[in-house]
Design an enzyme around this catalytic site. Structure first.
Site, PDB file in Angstrom:
ATOM      1  N   ASP A   1       0.808  -1.218   0.000  1.00 49.40           N
ATOM      2  CA  ASP A   1       0.000   0.000   0.000  1.00 49.40           C
ATOM      3  C   ASP A   1       0.842   1.271   0.000  1.00 49.40           C
ATOM      4  O   ASP A   1       0.456   2.282   0.591  1.00 49.40           O
ATOM      5  CB  ASP A   1      -0.972   0.015   1.206  1.00 49.40           C
ATOM      6  CG  ASP A   1      -1.738  -1.269   1.326  1.00 49.40           C
ATOM      7  OD1 ASP A   1      -2.299  -1.694   0.318  1.00 49.40           O
ATOM      8  OD2 ASP A   1      -1.755  -1.859   2.431  1.00 49.40           O
TER       9      ASP A   1
ATOM     10  N   GLY B   1      -4.518  -5.180  -4.582  1.00 47.88           N
ATOM     11  CA  GLY B   1      -5.675  -4.438  -5.059  1.00 47.88           C
ATOM     12  C   GLY B   1      -5.339  -2.975  -5.190  1.00 47.88           C
ATOM     13  O   GLY B   1      -4.760  -2.409  -4.289  1.00 47.88           O
ATOM     14  N   HIS B   2      -5.627  -2.424  -6.346  1.00 47.39           N
ATOM     15  CA  HIS B   2      -5.528  -0.969  -6.439  1.00 47.39           C
ATOM     16  C   HIS B   2      -6.495  -0.475  -7.497  1.00 47.39           C
ATOM     17  O   HIS B   2      -6.945  -1.233  -8.351  1.00 47.39           O
ATOM     18  CB  HIS B   2      -4.086  -0.520  -6.697  1.00 47.39           C
ATOM     19  CG  HIS B   2      -3.577  -0.811  -8.064  1.00 47.39           C
ATOM     20  ND1 HIS B   2      -2.911  -1.956  -8.369  1.00 47.39           N
ATOM     21  CD2 HIS B   2      -3.641  -0.088  -9.200  1.00 47.39           C
ATOM     22  CE1 HIS B   2      -2.571  -1.933  -9.646  1.00 47.39           C
ATOM     23  NE2 HIS B   2      -3.001  -0.825 -10.175  1.00 47.39           N
TER      24      HIS B   2
ATOM     25  N   LYS C   1       1.872   2.262  -5.055  1.00 46.13           N
ATOM     26  CA  LYS C   1       2.502   1.749  -6.281  1.00 46.13           C
ATOM     27  C   LYS C   1       1.611   1.960  -7.501  1.00 46.13           C
ATOM     28  O   LYS C   1       2.109   2.174  -8.593  1.00 46.13           O
ATOM     29  CB  LYS C   1       2.768   0.241  -6.150  1.00 46.13           C
ATOM     30  CG  LYS C   1       3.820  -0.119  -5.131  1.00 46.13           C
ATOM     31  CD  LYS C   1       4.065  -1.607  -5.106  1.00 46.13           C
ATOM     32  CE  LYS C   1       2.915  -2.431  -4.577  1.00 46.13           C
ATOM     33  NZ  LYS C   1       2.576  -2.204  -3.163  1.00 46.13           N
TER      34      LYS C   1
HETATM   35  P1  IMP Z   1      -2.091 -12.948   2.413  1.00 48.22           P
HETATM   36  O1  IMP Z   1      -1.184 -12.476   1.309  1.00 48.22           O
HETATM   37  O2  IMP Z   1      -3.553 -12.759   2.105  1.00 48.22           O
HETATM   38  O3  IMP Z   1      -1.770 -14.340   2.854  1.00 48.22           O
HETATM   39  O4  IMP Z   1      -1.812 -12.029   3.711  1.00 48.22           O
HETATM   40  C1  IMP Z   1      -0.593 -12.069   4.431  1.00 48.22           C
HETATM   41  C2  IMP Z   1      -0.216 -10.674   4.919  1.00 48.22           C
HETATM   42  O5  IMP Z   1       0.111  -9.853   3.798  1.00 48.22           O
HETATM   43  C3  IMP Z   1      -1.325  -9.949   5.647  1.00 48.22           C
HETATM   44  O6  IMP Z   1      -0.767  -9.124   6.648  1.00 48.22           O
HETATM   45  C4  IMP Z   1      -1.953  -9.083   4.570  1.00 48.22           C
HETATM   46  O7  IMP Z   1      -2.612  -7.969   5.105  1.00 48.22           O
HETATM   47  C5  IMP Z   1      -0.707  -8.689   3.798  1.00 48.22           C
HETATM   48  N1  IMP Z   1      -0.974  -8.340   2.395  1.00 48.22           N
HETATM   49  C6  IMP Z   1      -1.161  -9.187   1.374  1.00 48.22           C
HETATM   50  N2  IMP Z   1      -1.340  -8.509   0.222  1.00 48.22           N
HETATM   51  C7  IMP Z   1      -1.236  -7.215   0.520  1.00 48.22           C
HETATM   52  C8  IMP Z   1      -1.291  -6.010  -0.258  1.00 48.22           C
HETATM   53  O8  IMP Z   1      -1.477  -6.010  -1.493  1.00 48.22           O
HETATM   54  N3  IMP Z   1      -1.130  -4.830   0.437  1.00 48.22           N
HETATM   55  C9  IMP Z   1      -0.876  -4.818   1.779  1.00 48.22           C
HETATM   56  N4  IMP Z   1      -0.810  -5.915   2.536  1.00 48.22           N
HETATM   57  C10 IMP Z   1      -0.986  -7.094   1.920  1.00 48.22           C
END
Ligand code: IMP
Length: 425
Positions: free
Chosen positions: A13, A40-41, A16
């Site tokens: 976040d 996600g953006h 990017k």
């Molecule tokens: P997962 O990728 O859903 O397994 O989440 C693992 C960790 O990565 C968690 O703390 C999520 O909040 C974080 N996370 C995963 N993708 C993103 C992203 O695109 N932005 C910020 N945090 C992310």
């Protein structure tokens, strides 16, 4: 330079999306190489906002070929929804999907949720999109690959091998087992809609590099969420580092010519895990509200903190970052003073590096320096020299502490509200 790779330098976040869009409009090929719809953006194009989870940022540009490369985990239902959304809005796009990428299927999502529940207050705080269980299957050699969709009989054979094991796991968590026929039928439907997009993207990219095409490797998540180099276990299950790009695309090491790190003017993180420069209370709330720091995917309020130099320096070192884009600088005018964590104290001793274990990271105490903020609206400024002096000082201090060039500065969410000090692509 004809290839540029973007990396988030914090916990994701970092903003990017805006910079990626800027460079995507100059690229011939835009590649996403790891992660899935945990990212996600939203991007704005001709006054319309589009939310992207899986599709690369070049998707709105008809002249760009967008690649979902080998290291991705692709939820086909989510992908179809995004593709439909584009088609419904009349967007013509070029997309190719790697045969080697793996499918993220409904049982991965169920297992992700079940495990987070079972972990209780030790949960990771995942996005619950099934990312961890999907990468686990890849390491366990139980994945169904995107290329398997092209061969229905092999796809069925794979499901027959894999699903009984997944059902055992679901049962162990007290979840609903999945029916092979139903899943197979739904994948055959998916196949009809995506089969023309599936290719050997490695071959395609190897040729593109030979032909000196302009390739943008977009980043997803942030360096501190790297499975190996992040704040393990509070990380994602892949590597958002630019150094992982060769392994996730099939390209040789020297294919990435320029690396651009993206950092916010402060720090945020979602989910659990250590965050040495975290702040709370009134100042955190002001920054959170001004910076709209609520998750794009999960809507969770993001945790907020000051810049953390040991953390950022570590990322510059492991990723070879010399060029940086500084995002959301305008947000900091809501505070009177800005702190920067310059080093930590660990067991009473000063250290200027980031420790490698969570137990040490949970113990470190940040040491801050404080600089005055500014009150002026900087959103219309387009030259570094026209920024308020305190703002210039803050930027120069970061450059000095990190030993990098801040080549791009974002002064508001608008596309044009960007100071470009050096053209990188
Ligand atoms: P997962 O990728 O859903 O397994 O989440 C693992 C960790 O990565 C968690 O703390 C999520 O909040 C974080 N996370 C995963 N993708 C993103 C992203 O695109 N932005 C910020 N945090 C992310």
């Amino acid at each position: 330079m004809s290839t540029l790779a973007i990396e988030g330098m914090q916990w994701g976040d970092e903003g990017k999306g805006k910079i990626t869009d800027y460079f995507a409009s100059k690229a011939e090929i835009v590649v996403r190489s790891q992660g899935g719809n945990n990212a996600g953006h939203s991007i704005e194009h001709s006054g319309v906002r589009y939310a992207l989870r899986l599709l690369p940022s070049g998707i709105l540009n008809e002249n760009v070929i967008n690649v979902l490369a080998d290291g991705m985990v692709i939820n086909p239902f989510c992908l179809l929804e995004e593709m439909e959304n584009m088609k419904n809005r009349g967007v013509k796009f070029h997309l190719i999907l790697s045969k080697r990428a793996v499918l993220l299927l409904p049982y991965h999502i169920e297992l992700d949720k079940a495990r987070e529940n079972a972990l209780g207050d030790k949960k990771i705080g995942t996005t619950k999109n099934g990312i961890g269980p999907c990468y686990e299957d890849k390491a366990a050699r139980l994945s169904i690959r995107v290329g398997d969709l092209l061969e229905p009989s092999y796809l069925r054979e794979r499901l027959e091998t894999v699903l009984p094991i997944k059902n055992l796991q679901l049962k162990a968590f007290g979840g609903q087992e999945m029916d092979l026929e139903e899943l197979y039928a739904s994948l055959l439907k998916v196949r009809e809609q995506v089969k023309d997009y599936i290719v050997d993207t490695t071959r395609f990219l190897l040729d593109a590099i030979k032909e000196d095409k302009k390739v943008l490797f977009e980043g997803a998540q942030g360096a501190m969420l790297c499975l190996t180099y992040g704040t393990f276990p509070y990380v994602t299950s892949s590597s958002p580092l630019v150094t992982a790009i060769p392994n996730n695309t099939g390209l040789p090491l020297n294919s990435v010519q320029t690396v651009l790190g993206i950092m916010k003017a402060y720090t945020t993180r979602v989910g659990e895990g250590p965050f040495p420069s975290e702040i709370d209370g009134d100042i955190a709330k002001k920054i959170r509200d001004e910076g709209h720091e609520y998750g794009t995917v999960t809507k969770r309020p993001r945790r907020v903190g000051w810049l953390d130099i040991p953390q950022l320096k570590y990322v510059c070192e492991i990723s070879g970052i010399h060029h940086v884009a500084l995002m959301l600088l305008d947000v900091l005018r809501v505070v009177d003073e800005i702190s920067i964590c310059t080093e930590y104290r660990l067991d009473g001793k000063k250290i200027d590096y980031m420790p490698s274990t969570v137990s040490e990271l949970e113990k470190v105490k940040p040491v801050f320096i404080t600089l005055p903020s500014w009150k002026e609206d900087i959103s219309k400024v387009r030259k570094f020299e026209d920024l308020p002096l305190n703002c210039q000082n803050y930027i120069q201090k970061i450059e000095e502490l990190l030993g990098v060039d801040i080549d791009i500065i974002s002064v508001s969410p608008d596309k044009e509200a960007t100071i470009i000090r050096k053209e990188l692509f």
